[in-house]
Design an enzyme around this catalytic site. Structure first.
Site, PDB file in Angstrom:
ATOM      1  N   HIS A  61       8.996  -4.606  -4.175  1.00 39.22           N
ATOM      2  CA  HIS A  61       7.671  -4.369  -3.589  1.00 39.22           C
ATOM      3  C   HIS A  61       7.312  -5.328  -2.472  1.00 39.22           C
ATOM      4  O   HIS A  61       6.171  -5.328  -2.001  1.00 39.22           O
ATOM      5  CB  HIS A  61       6.574  -4.482  -4.647  1.00 39.22           C
ATOM      6  CG  HIS A  61       6.642  -3.434  -5.710  1.00 39.22           C
ATOM      7  ND1 HIS A  61       5.901  -2.276  -5.669  1.00 39.22           N
ATOM      8  CD2 HIS A  61       7.374  -3.365  -6.839  1.00 39.22           C
ATOM      9  CE1 HIS A  61       6.170  -1.549  -6.744  1.00 39.22           C
ATOM     10  NE2 HIS A  61       7.064  -2.194  -7.471  1.00 39.22           N
ATOM     11  N   LYS A  93      -1.279 -10.308   5.889  1.00 37.27           N
ATOM     12  CA  LYS A  93      -2.184  -9.153   6.042  1.00 37.27           C
ATOM     13  C   LYS A  93      -3.165  -9.370   7.200  1.00 37.27           C
ATOM     14  O   LYS A  93      -3.870  -8.470   7.613  1.00 37.27           O
ATOM     15  CB  LYS A  93      -2.945  -8.898   4.749  1.00 37.27           C
ATOM     16  CG  LYS A  93      -2.013  -8.526   3.573  1.00 37.27           C
ATOM     17  CD  LYS A  93      -2.801  -8.313   2.298  1.00 37.27           C
ATOM     18  CE  LYS A  93      -1.924  -8.106   1.064  1.00 37.27           C
ATOM     19  NZ  LYS A  93      -1.444  -6.712   0.919  1.00 37.27           N
ATOM     20  N   THR A 100      -1.377   0.665  -0.480  1.00 39.38           N
ATOM     21  CA  THR A 100      -1.896   1.852  -1.162  1.00 39.38           C
ATOM     22  C   THR A 100      -3.398   1.968  -0.893  1.00 39.38           C
ATOM     23  O   THR A 100      -3.952   3.058  -0.965  1.00 39.38           O
ATOM     24  CB  THR A 100      -1.630   1.793  -2.689  1.00 39.38           C
ATOM     25  OG1 THR A 100      -1.956   0.491  -3.148  1.00 39.38           O
ATOM     26  CG2 THR A 100      -0.195   2.110  -3.006  1.00 39.38           C
ATOM     27  N   LYS A 138      -5.971   5.235  -0.139  1.00 41.18           N
ATOM     28  CA  LYS A 138      -7.284   5.503  -0.752  1.00 41.18           C
ATOM     29  C   LYS A 138      -8.346   5.677   0.327  1.00 41.18           C
ATOM     30  O   LYS A 138      -9.256   6.510   0.209  1.00 41.18           O
ATOM     31  CB  LYS A 138      -7.675   4.357  -1.693  1.00 41.18           C
ATOM     32  CG  LYS A 138      -6.786   4.282  -2.919  1.00 41.18           C
ATOM     33  CD  LYS A 138      -6.797   2.926  -3.597  1.00 41.18           C
ATOM     34  CE  LYS A 138      -5.532   2.777  -4.443  1.00 41.18           C
ATOM     35  NZ  LYS A 138      -5.274   1.392  -4.866  1.00 41.18           N
ATOM     36  N   LYS A 161      -8.321  -5.961   0.448  1.00 38.17           N
ATOM     37  CA  LYS A 161      -6.980  -6.166  -0.101  1.00 38.17           C
ATOM     38  C   LYS A 161      -6.858  -7.635  -0.472  1.00 38.17           C
ATOM     39  O   LYS A 161      -7.754  -8.421  -0.138  1.00 38.17           O
ATOM     40  CB  LYS A 161      -5.912  -5.803   0.943  1.00 38.17           C
ATOM     41  CG  LYS A 161      -6.196  -6.430   2.324  1.00 38.17           C
ATOM     42  CD  LYS A 161      -5.235  -5.969   3.406  1.00 38.17           C
ATOM     43  CE  LYS A 161      -5.522  -4.602   3.957  1.00 38.17           C
ATOM     44  NZ  LYS A 161      -4.494  -3.610   3.650  1.00 38.17           N
ATOM     45  N   ARG A 162      -5.768  -8.023  -1.160  1.00 41.14           N
ATOM     46  CA  ARG A 162      -5.595  -9.435  -1.444  1.00 41.14           C
ATOM     47  C   ARG A 162      -5.607 -10.242  -0.145  1.00 41.14           C
ATOM     48  O   ARG A 162      -5.201  -9.748   0.904  1.00 41.14           O
ATOM     49  CB  ARG A 162      -4.271  -9.664  -2.183  1.00 41.14           C
ATOM     50  CG  ARG A 162      -4.356  -9.346  -3.651  1.00 41.14           C
ATOM     51  CD  ARG A 162      -5.369 -10.209  -4.362  1.00 41.14           C
ATOM     52  NE  ARG A 162      -4.866 -11.548  -4.574  1.00 41.14           N
ATOM     53  CZ  ARG A 162      -4.529 -12.061  -5.740  1.00 41.14           C
ATOM     54  NH1 ARG A 162      -4.665 -11.355  -6.848  1.00 41.14           N
ATOM     55  NH2 ARG A 162      -4.080 -13.284  -5.839  1.00 41.14           N
TER      56      ARG A 162
END
Ligand code: 26W
Length: 793
Positions: free
Chosen positions: A352, A545, A646, A650, A539-540
């Site tokens: 992942h 990111k 993911t 959403k 998100k985290r």
């Protein structure tokens, strides 16, 4: 009895017997408990018939092992999947109670950090929906992912004590408890021609299973999630009798510590002893359970790989392989080749993440001490791998890179690739990145084992259960029964020429923004403006990111408005949701930076145009309110770093337009919606690689860009009075995730987004095209692909 009457009588009965109350005067928590109790009973029965049906057909079963299952709340979703929502809500209303308040009683089962854990939870829903027998295995953490508290933008962590409200869903199965052994010594001997292994002086811990049932949508099937809780295996009377009461208690609390708390690290392995214990605890108990179940059904392990598939969710449960080898070799008398062959066919592994700091490696010394027999088995895998690589003609250096035990460390990912038949990535793009980076050598050695299956989401949760407004719209403009055949959602494409439909969509979105604004404020407590563009990054928190790239942009907009009050900038609401790993200081600083920007905005002349909201304690439940309200979905990781994502799916499903790089599943989202409905920016992975190879210097970009320079200067001079030169220096120095290189393109795509948002029809058309393109990313498709291509079931 069925329908509303069923619910009325069941809830009544449960409240009367448990609390000596009648529903009309009961607390909301009692109604919730009663509802969960009733559903648990129904689901247990359904699970039993589903298991019996599959068993009578001798069907193959998948066991999904994961250190994380981020389940969120169950009540609303279970009712939805069982088609019982209306009856249940009517029954609750008949007691004079509000169903929403009943749902709100439930704590999230936050047994996961982020993407990997939520994916596991979605898989159980998807597998039950498509009718495949599935069982998840994990740990029953007493404390799940911490509750984030923000004090002036500083994150602190509070324990997530979820069991008081969450245990209503757990069914204890003490009769299937398993003993797990740690430490001690191994003695080998030969007796009567047989090799014997004797494990001595070990410490043992008891693993007690608790089940959660997960129903499929409109399906007869129910997946089972088995969570193991650690206990001391009996009270040590001998110690107690010798007067060593404290020592006896210490042993008991050491045992309990194993399942006490989820490690809050996401994408960072810290090699701690307790974490290793947790992992072995999970796999040892789960493998014993699988073996017991299989022997009960078939009386032999010969056909194990025909009747079962075991999936390893990232490397965390890798020790399941040597643990099963141990049983086959030491307890069943198989020879190595036969045992390894069973494991090879039985196990598969998903990767992942490609971040090197997330790849698990264990110190050999620590590992051998805790798990002496498992170590010997891993060392034998290593010896055999090296022989095979030598035969294939790889050089000594290459072999060292691919080895399992090397340099005093055990590399779990290498063991997975070697010992299982399938290593898969979570999006098409991720597989390419794997093949070119972390797994490049192993890919050359074993190319046939690599594949990818693009992630998916249980869209039912975020659309049908959480967003009835949009669900109504989808039904009206695609098909009433789209939930039974969600491909029908693509029919929505036909309505984008209909201006009434576009307007209607705009109203649905506005309604959801109002609902969000009713519950949330900007960082200083001012109300949000639902007519502004909702720009969401949830998100985290991780540097890869690039929440800091988003922060730089907001600082630049503020600079622009301050320099020119008539600047061409429309109202925007920046919404962030992010937890930082408690020990990840830079991530916490970035949260604080974002919060300070929000504060500074609220005190500036931009305050009526730009607002910033930081959603505290971002979780599955808060995401269910957030996603439906988003206009823009920020997916801005540096290309080559996000395996899939993911949240992007959403948000797309909720009618947000992705503004993102060509990374992870964004690439496939762009394919599904077309480039006119996607706001793409930034370097490609190849460009990133080329720039790194050439030698990246962020100052080259900063010096050429006055806006960027000014934003960094402003961080140095203080945002809401706080000096952020530490973060500015990271960008000016290494800028490991190349925010400076992508900054200009990011600013310009945002300019474009503003132009597009001004034209409501255009924007609504883009948003609807995103909803229409989302079925590709539903988990039912994902698990079908796993069944067909990986698990062979
Ligand atoms: C050992 C510490 C640790 C803990 C968790 C290392 C790595 C992880 C996870 C693998 C991190 C994770 O959740 N990865 C995310 O997995 C999602 C599901 O496949 C992907 O969509 C995300 O892109 C990926 O970051």
């Amino acid at each position: 009895m069925q329908g509303v009457e069923f619910w009325k009588s069941k809830i009544s009965e449960s409240i009367r017997t448990a609390y000596g109350e009648i529903p009309e005067s009961a607390d909301y928590s009692h109604i919730y408990d009663a509802a969960a109790e009733v559903l648990k009973g129904l689901l247990a029965e359904k699970c039993a018939s589903s298991a019996a049906r599959h068993a009578s057909r001798g069907e193959k079963r998948v066991y999904y092992m994961s250190m994380e299952f981020l389940m969120g709340r169950s009540l609303r979703n279970n009712l939805h999947n069982l088609g019982m929502t209306e009856d249940f809500e009517a029954a609750v209303a008949s007691f004079g109670a509000d169903p929403e308040k009943v749902y709100a009683q439930e704590p999230d089962a936050g047994l996961g950090n982020g993407g990997l854990g939520r994916l596991a939870a979605c898989f159980l829903d998807g597998l039950a929906t498509i009718g495949k027998p599935a069982m998840g295995y994990s740990i029953c953490y007493e404390y799940g992912i911490f509750r984030q508290k923000l004090t002036e933008g500083w994150q602190t962590e509070k324990p997530d004590d979820w069991l008081p409200g969450g245990k209503a869903w757990l069914a204890e199965k003490r009769e299937h408890a398993v003993e797990v052994r740690f430490g001690g010594e191994i003695e080998e001997s030969w007796y009567d021609g047989y090799h014997q292994i004797l494990h001595k002086n070990y410490d043992s811990v008891l693993a007690v299973p608790f089940d959660i049932y997960v129903p499929g949508y409109d399906s007869d099937d129910v997946s089972r999630l088995r969570l193991w809780q650690a206990e001391a295996s009996g009270f040590d009377m001998e110690l107690f009798n010798r007067g060593l009461y404290a020592e006896a208690m210490r042993k008991s609390s050491m045992a309990k510590a194993i399942s006490s708390v989820l490690y809050p690290n996401d994408n960072h392995s810290d090699g701690k002893n307790l974490r290793l214990k947790q992992q072995y605890f999970l796999v040892c108990s789960s493998i014993a359970d699988i073996v017991r179940r299989h022997l009960a059904a078939y009386g032999t392990l010969e056909n194990l790989a025909e009747k079962a598939a075991i999936h390893i969710n990232d490397t965390h449960p890798t020790m399941a392989i040597p643990e099963l080898m141990r049983i086959l070799l030491d307890e069943c008398g198989y020879d190595w080749e036969k045992a390894a062959d069973i494991c090879f066919n039985l196990f598969s592994y998903t990767n992942h993440t490609v971040l090197p700091e997330a790849l698990e490696r264990w110190d050999v010394g620590m590992f051998r001490f805790l798990l002496p027999r498992i170590y010997v088995i891993i060392a034998e895998f290593d010896r055999r791998l090296r022989n095979i690589l030598r035969e294939k003609g790889f050089s000594d250096d290459e072999i060292k890179r691919m080895a399992i035990v090397e340099n005093g460390e055990i590399r779990m990912a290498n063991l997975c690739v070697f010992a299982t038949h399938s290593t898969n990535g979570v999006s098409k793009h991720h597989l390419t990145v794997m093949e070119n980076s972390v797994f490049a050598d192993l890919y050359r050695a074993f190319p046939d084992r690599f594949t990818s299956v693009t992630n998916g989401i249980a869209a039912r949760r975020w659309l049908c259960a959480a967003n009835p407004e949009l669900t109504g719209f989808v039904k009206k403009y695609s098909s009433e029964d789209f939930e039974k055949d969600y491909e029908k959602m693509s029919l929505l494409k036909n309505c984008v020429k209909d201006s009434a439909a576009l307007e209607e969509f705009g109203k649905v979105k506005l309604r959801r923004k109002e609902l969000f604004a009713a519950e949330n404020r900007d960082v200083m407590g001012n109300p949000l403006d639902p007519s502004s563009l909702f720009d969401v990054q949830a998100k985290r928190l991780h540097e890869y990111k690039r929440q800091h790239l988003n922060a730089l942009r907001i600082i630049s907009l503020l600079n622009e408005i301050e320099a020119n009050p008539n600047a061409d900038i429309d109202p925007r609401t920046f919404i962030f949701g992010a937890k930082a790993a408690p020990g990840y200081y830079v991530a916490k600083r970035i949260i604080r930076l974002i919060w300070c920007i929000g504060k500074e905005l609220s005190e500036s002349r931009a305050k009526d145009i730009l607002k910033l909201s930081f959603l505290e304690n971002y979780s599955v439940t808060t995401s269910e309110l957030l996603m439906p309200s988003a206009d823009i979905s920020e997916q801005i990781s540096l290309a080559g770093t996000e395996a899939s994502g993911t949240g992007n799916m959403k948000l797309m499903l909720s009618g947000a337009v992705t503004l993102g790089t060509l990374d992870g599943a964004n690439v496939e989202i762009l394919d599904a919606v077309g480039s006119e409905n996607f706001l793409r920016f930034g370097m490609t992975s190849d460009e990133v690689d080329a720039l790194r190879a050439k030698g990246y210097d962020p100052m080259e970009y900063i010096e050429k860009n006055d806006e960027l320079k000014a934003a960094l200067d402003r961080m140095r001079h203080g945002i809401a009075g706080e000096d952020f030169s530490d973060l500015a220096d990271l960008i000016k120095g290494k800028d490991f995730y190349m925010a400076a290189a992508d900054y200009a393109d990011y600013m310009s795509i945002h300019n474009k987004s503003q132009q597009l948002f001004r034209d409501k029809d255009t924007w609504n058309r883009m948003a609807i095209m995103n909803v229409a393109g989302s079925p590709t990313f539903f988990v039912d498709r994902t698990v079908k692909e796993y069944c067909d291509n990986i698990w062979n079931m």
